[in-house]
Design an enzyme around this catalytic site. Structure first.
Site, PDB file in Angstrom:
ATOM      1  N   PRO A  35       0.832  -1.216   0.000  1.00  0.00           N
ATOM      2  CA  PRO A  35       0.000   0.000   0.000  1.00  0.00           C
ATOM      3  C   PRO A  35       0.858   1.253   0.000  1.00  0.00           C
ATOM      4  O   PRO A  35       1.823   1.365   0.767  1.00  0.00           O
ATOM      5  CB  PRO A  35      -0.792  -0.126   1.305  1.00  0.00           C
ATOM      6  CG  PRO A  35      -0.855  -1.591   1.566  1.00  0.00           C
ATOM      7  CD  PRO A  35       0.464  -2.138   1.096  1.00  0.00           C
ATOM      8  N   CYS A  36       0.496   2.201  -0.867  1.00  0.00           N
ATOM      9  CA  CYS A  36       1.358   3.367  -1.056  1.00  0.00           C
ATOM     10  C   CYS A  36       0.817   4.628  -0.404  1.00  0.00           C
ATOM     11  O   CYS A  36       1.461   5.672  -0.446  1.00  0.00           O
ATOM     12  CB  CYS A  36       1.552   3.622  -2.552  1.00  0.00           C
ATOM     13  SG  CYS A  36       0.013   4.071  -3.413  1.00  0.00           S
TER      14      CYS A  36
END
Length: 492
Positions: free
Chosen positions: A105-106
């Site tokens: 997840p960014c």
């Protein structure tokens, strides 16, 4: 080298396919690319139930794994390697996979995500405390359990500067100690046949027993990076250590390559959509899964042919995904915008429309009266152009699109269709095309969920390029190693 890894290298030399476990798989963009590169997808972990359902719609469950298990959502933090091995029916997680991949997840790493966290919490350092920022440590625990011979991680370039800390370097240092050789670099999807300027960091690691340092695929297309992407790249690279870095130079396109795939080449054969302003009730009733016929189109682009004919995801004469946002106030603004216009220009257009509307009213409402405010609300978007200069953007049909984001369907007009007759943002299927998902790829959930899955995904064509390069390197190195080992045994 550990025993499990040595056995996996020996297995690869027999011609067996590389078996992949993907963590944080989303709807399956990276999985699709790796599968198309000749790797075998045998396991995935995804905590979002809608994305996990999409994954199950598009990838066959391994033999012996039930449909319920395959489409089940799993939290990587709570769901351990042993739990996954039990569900997949394998004796040990270390026995089942050769490659461990993850599009971590960014949101906490990306600058846009940091701003949102700050606004929600009031804490300038909220992004540092976001649990998603620590998932890479959990990923490393999976590495120790799975014992892969290859590792692939994808993330935003801002992960190079997480509060002044270079996360990929930390990951590489840990992997070094676990017996891996590592490299990371920046790849832009437009250089690999994706009709989108999307800059991403890729980290690849190989078991040191293979005797090679990972490298990255050469571009298949040429493109000029817009100034904003060049600037972001320059900022990100400032955090590469001057000595001892695991950073690999960014691949440069060779002379003579075809140009990047344009938005027009990517989308022109998809259905003409006007129901949002002609028949809004019909658009409200339309589902993501509803299908429309392709447009009659001469000179179908090579990219469109690929999207229609991707192996195992072929389509016939129709395709799904033709839903768009319903915001009638904005449709006339879209129609009047020129290619490349941004939100400040859209706001000026709206103000001009508001002035004309007032002049048409008899009697004319007095300024700041309730009637005046109602007319203004019906014409003019409320967003501050100083805070949202790029909130709207009308696509240039001659170039790749801007980066797709996960919030595309909820609060952004960053991808307005260039065809003013249609006066709309892009549809779900058009977003999927810009991300290089084939037309036969299905998305679970309603419009916003589909946009979120697409925006969060790794572009399949980019993942395919990485996967093909990885498979070639590993297969060649494993074969060379086993030949050398046999020669040594004969000599002894």
């Amino acid at each position: 080298m550990t025993g499990p890894r040595l056995a996996k290298i020996a297995r690869i030399t027999t011609g067996s396919r590389l078996r992949v476990l993907e963590l944080c798989s989303g709807c399956g963009g990276m999985s699709l690319g790796l599968q198309s590169a000749g790797l075998e997808m045998l396991g995935h972990v995804e905590q979002d139930s809608t994305a996990a359902a999409s994954y199950a719609l598009n990838f066959r469950a391994p033999d012996g794994v039930s449909a319920d298990v395959w489409r089940g959502a799993r939290d990587m933090e709570k769901h351990g390697p042993d739990d996954l091995a039990s569900e997949l029916g394998i004796p040990s997680i270390a026995d089942g996979f050769d490659v461990l991949a993850a599009g971590l997840p960014c949101q906490a790493f990306a600058r846009i995500g940091r701003s949102k966290l700050r606004s929600l919490t009031g804490d300038d350092d909220a992004y540092r405390n976001d649990p998603r920022a620590k998932l890479y440590r959990r990923f490393l625990e999976y590495v120790a359990a799975v014992q892969p011979i290859a590792i692939v991680i994808e993330n935003v370039p801002d992960i190079l500067n997480f509060g002044g800390h270079n996360i990929p370097e930390e990951i590489c240092e840990t992997l070094d100690a676990l017996g891996y050789s590592c490299s990371y670099t920046l790849l832009n999807a437009a250089f690999y046949g994706v009709p989108q300027m999307r800059e991403r960091l890729f980290l690849v690691a190989y078991d040191k027993g293979l005797g090679l340092t990972p490298s990255f695929p050469a571009p298949s297309h040429a493109a000029d990076l817009p100034s904003g992407y060049e600037a972001a790249r320059t900022v990100a690279l400032k955090f590469i250590p001057e000595t001892g870095s695991h950073f690999s130079p960014i691949p440069v396109p060779a002379d003579g390559l075809p140009g990047a795939v344009s938005v027009k080449a990517a989308l022109s054969d998809l259905p003409f959509i006007s129901e949002h302003w002609r028949k809004p009730i019909e658009m409200r009733r339309r589902k993501v899964a509803d299908r429309l016929a392709y447009r009659e189109f001469t000179g179908l682009s090579a990219y469109a042919k690929l999207m229609r004919g991707w192996k195992s995801y072929e389509t016939g004469g129709d395709v799904d995904g033709h839903v768009v946002r319903l915001t009638p106030r904005d449709f006339p603004i879209f129609r009047r915008m020129a290619v490349g216009d941004d939100y400040p220009r859209a706001l000026r257009i709206a103000e001009e429309m508001f002035t004309v509307r007032l002049a048409e009213l008899t009697p004319r409402p007095t300024e700041e009266s309730d009637d005046w405010k109602a007319v203004r609300k019906a014409c003019v978007p409320p967003y501050d152009p100083g805070k949202f200069p790029n909130k709207w953007w009308k696509l240039d049909p001659t170039s790749p699109s801007r980066t797709l984001t996960a919030h595309l369907g909820k609060d952004s007009y960053s991808h307005i269709h260039w065809d003013s007759r249609q006066q709309r943002m892009i549809s779900v299927r058009e977003a999927a095309r810009l991300q290089s998902f084939p037309d036969g790829f299905k998305f679970s959930g309603a419009m916003n969920a589909a946009f979120r899955q697409i925006g969060n995904a790794v572009p399949p064509l980019l993942a395919k390029a990485v996967g093909e390069h990885l498979r070639s390197e590993i297969t060649g190195a494993a074969t060379s190693r086993m030949k050398l080992d046999r020669a040594r045994r004969r000599a002894a």
